[in-house]
Design an enzyme around this catalytic site. Structure first.
Site, PDB file in Angstrom:
ATOM      1  N   HIS A  88      -7.279   4.305  -2.058  1.00  7.97           N
ATOM      2  CA  HIS A  88      -8.068   4.602  -0.870  1.00  7.97           C
ATOM      3  C   HIS A  88      -9.344   3.757  -0.817  1.00  7.97           C
ATOM      4  O   HIS A  88      -9.848   3.461   0.273  1.00  7.97           O
ATOM      5  CB  HIS A  88      -8.401   6.089  -0.828  1.00  7.97           C
TER       6      HIS A  88
ATOM      7  N   ARG B  97       5.104   7.078  -9.389  1.00  9.37           N
ATOM      8  CA  ARG B  97       6.058   8.155  -9.706  1.00  9.37           C
ATOM      9  C   ARG B  97       7.230   7.614 -10.518  1.00  9.37           C
ATOM     10  O   ARG B  97       7.752   8.314 -11.393  1.00  9.37           O
ATOM     11  CB  ARG B  97       6.528   8.818  -8.413  1.00  9.37           C
TER      12      ARG B  97
ATOM     13  N   ASP C  41       0.825  -1.206   0.000  1.00  9.42           N
ATOM     14  CA  ASP C  41       0.000   0.000   0.000  1.00  9.42           C
ATOM     15  C   ASP C  41       0.860   1.258   0.000  1.00  9.42           C
ATOM     16  O   ASP C  41       0.455   2.300  -0.526  1.00  9.42           O
ATOM     17  CB  ASP C  41      -0.925  -0.010   1.223  1.00  9.42           C
TER      18      ASP C  41
ATOM     19  N   ASP D 229       2.856   1.595  -3.782  1.00  9.24           N
ATOM     20  CA  ASP D 229       2.147   1.763  -5.053  1.00  9.24           C
ATOM     21  C   ASP D 229       2.289   3.188  -5.586  1.00  9.24           C
ATOM     22  O   ASP D 229       2.450   3.400  -6.792  1.00  9.24           O
ATOM     23  CB  ASP D 229       0.676   1.352  -4.936  1.00  9.24           C
TER      24      ASP D 229
ATOM     25  N   ASP E  71      -8.249   0.606   0.688  1.00  8.89           N
ATOM     26  CA  ASP E  71      -7.969   0.843   2.104  1.00  8.89           C
ATOM     27  C   ASP E  71      -9.253   0.855   2.927  1.00  8.89           C
ATOM     28  O   ASP E  71      -9.275   0.378   4.070  1.00  8.89           O
ATOM     29  CB  ASP E  71      -7.229   2.170   2.288  1.00  8.89           C
TER      30      ASP E  71
END
EC number: 2.7.8.1
Length: 389
Positions: A117, A103, A95, A98, A120
């Site tokens: 999210h 980037r 988590d 990622d 999550d």
């Protein structure tokens, strides 16, 4: 039914993620590890695939808990606790990396934030079930989900107004998860029975404290988490939102109104459990947490999408779609009070229907939104290459 309007499509192209993590554990210990770990993944690996892999670790963990402790009130084999800890550590790591992978590959997008999210939000439920098997929480497993869902909802609500995800010095995604996977590893050593002892027995330091020393250890941890983690975090969220609303001359009442779908969801499930003749949460803890966790995921997903697309109109009404099943469930449970304890429809079937409803609603939302965002931005969900114009 489309979830994103023309204004939302334009807003997606302008959106830039902003986040701040003040955690010392993350800054000095975990971030250096994550920076090295992300290099394990090849540059062709899409970030959303890493997110999904991490989420599946928790799904696996919750399944182990169900297999070895169906009602979360019996001790599983000790290797299961170790597996819970390892799978949670892997989830936290995946988590965290990622975004770094996004980037590295220059593939950051609003879809990545929503996907991350969104997973999550569901993870709150699956990890609650895993911890419930470790600590033999039984019906208290639902409350462990609640104390993870409240700060998550508060952080999402705060992000909606501040446009920046602010993680304080001690926060759930870092210190909270670390504390939980350490608890899993600890339980693999001492056994799940440790959590069932009175606090004065499991931790002799508290043996001299009246009343406190007689509380079951798992429940004492629940109370301490509420007092020292949930309440301060919620106060932090409310304070930050109030500052933003006041600076914009807005209405704090309207801001607080965004919390009511979650309050109604939580209250509705608790009333259902109260009216049910079978002690619903204790009898089927996995199904209650799963169904409610998916409804919660829908609420969070709608709020995140409204933030990404700058489309707040109708948000609270749309969020309430996840609550439509509860009146039927409450009415059915109420018939048991009027019919010598026998409901019109067996509670297990009603609960299974609740899970099917929330699964269907969430899958429709997730698949539809992923399709709409990928079409709007000309990207793929699980591929780094862009679509041809």
């Amino acid at each position: 039914m489309g979830y994103i309007g023309a204004h939302g499509v334009a807003a997606l192209h302008r959106y830039k993620y902003s986040g701040v993590d003040h955690s010392y554990l993350a800054k000095y210990v975990l971030q250096p590890f994550w920076t090295r770990f992300v290099k394990v993944f090849p540059l062709w690996m899409p970030p959303n695939m890493i997110t999904l892999m991490g989420f599946m670790f928790l799904v696996t963990s919750s399944l182990l808990g169900y297999i070895y402790s169906p009602q979360l009130d019996s001790p599983p084999p000790r290797w299961v606790h170790f597996a819970h800890g390892l799978l949670l550590f892997l989830y936290q790591t995946f988590d965290a990396v990622d975004g770094k992978q996004a980037r590295r590959t220059n593939s950051s997008s609003p879809l990545g934030e929503l996907f991350d999210h969104g997973c999550d939000a569901l993870a709150c439920a699956f990890e609650a079930m895993a911890f419930g098997s470790t600590a033999m929480c039984g019906r208290d497993t639902f409350w462990f989900w609640v104390i993870s869902a409240i700060p998550f909802y508060g952080a999402t609500w705060e992000h909606y107004f501040t446009n920046t995800l602010i993680l304080p010095v001690i926060n759930g995604p870092t210190e909270g998860l670390a504390l939980i996977f350490v608890s899993h590893f600890f339980t693999a050593i001492v056994g799940a029975e440790w959590w069932a002892q009175q606090l004065g027995q499991s931790i002799p330091l508290f043996s001299w404290v009246p009343f406190v020393n007689e509380i079951q250890t798992s429940r004492a941890v629940l109370y301490m988490m509420i007092a020292f983690a949930v309440i301060p975090t919620v106060a932090f969220n409310v304070t930050n939102v109030y500052k933003v609303v006041r600076s914009r001359n807005g209405s704090m009442v309207l801001a607080l109104a965004m919390l009511y779908p979650f309050v109604v969801l939580l209250g509705g499930v608790l009333i259902w459990d109260y009216l049910s003749p079978i002690n619903l949460i204790a009898t089927y803890p996995h199904l209650v947490v799963l169904g409610t966790g998916l409804a919660f995921g829908f609420l969070v997903g709608r709020m995140i999408l409204a933030h990404l697309c700058d489309e707040p109109k109708g948000l609270k009404t749309n969020m309430c779609m996840s609550l439509l099943y509860l009146p039927f469930a409450l009415a059915n449970a109420l018939t048991a009070r009027l019919n010598a304890g026998v409901p019109l429809v067996d509670e297990l079937w009603v609960l299974l229907g609740y899970c099917i409803f929330t699964v269907s609603l969430y899958l429709h939302f997730a698949t539809s939104v992923i399709h709409e965002i990928t079409e709007a931005l000309g990207i793929y969900c699980f591929r780094i290459t862009r679509k041809e114009a």
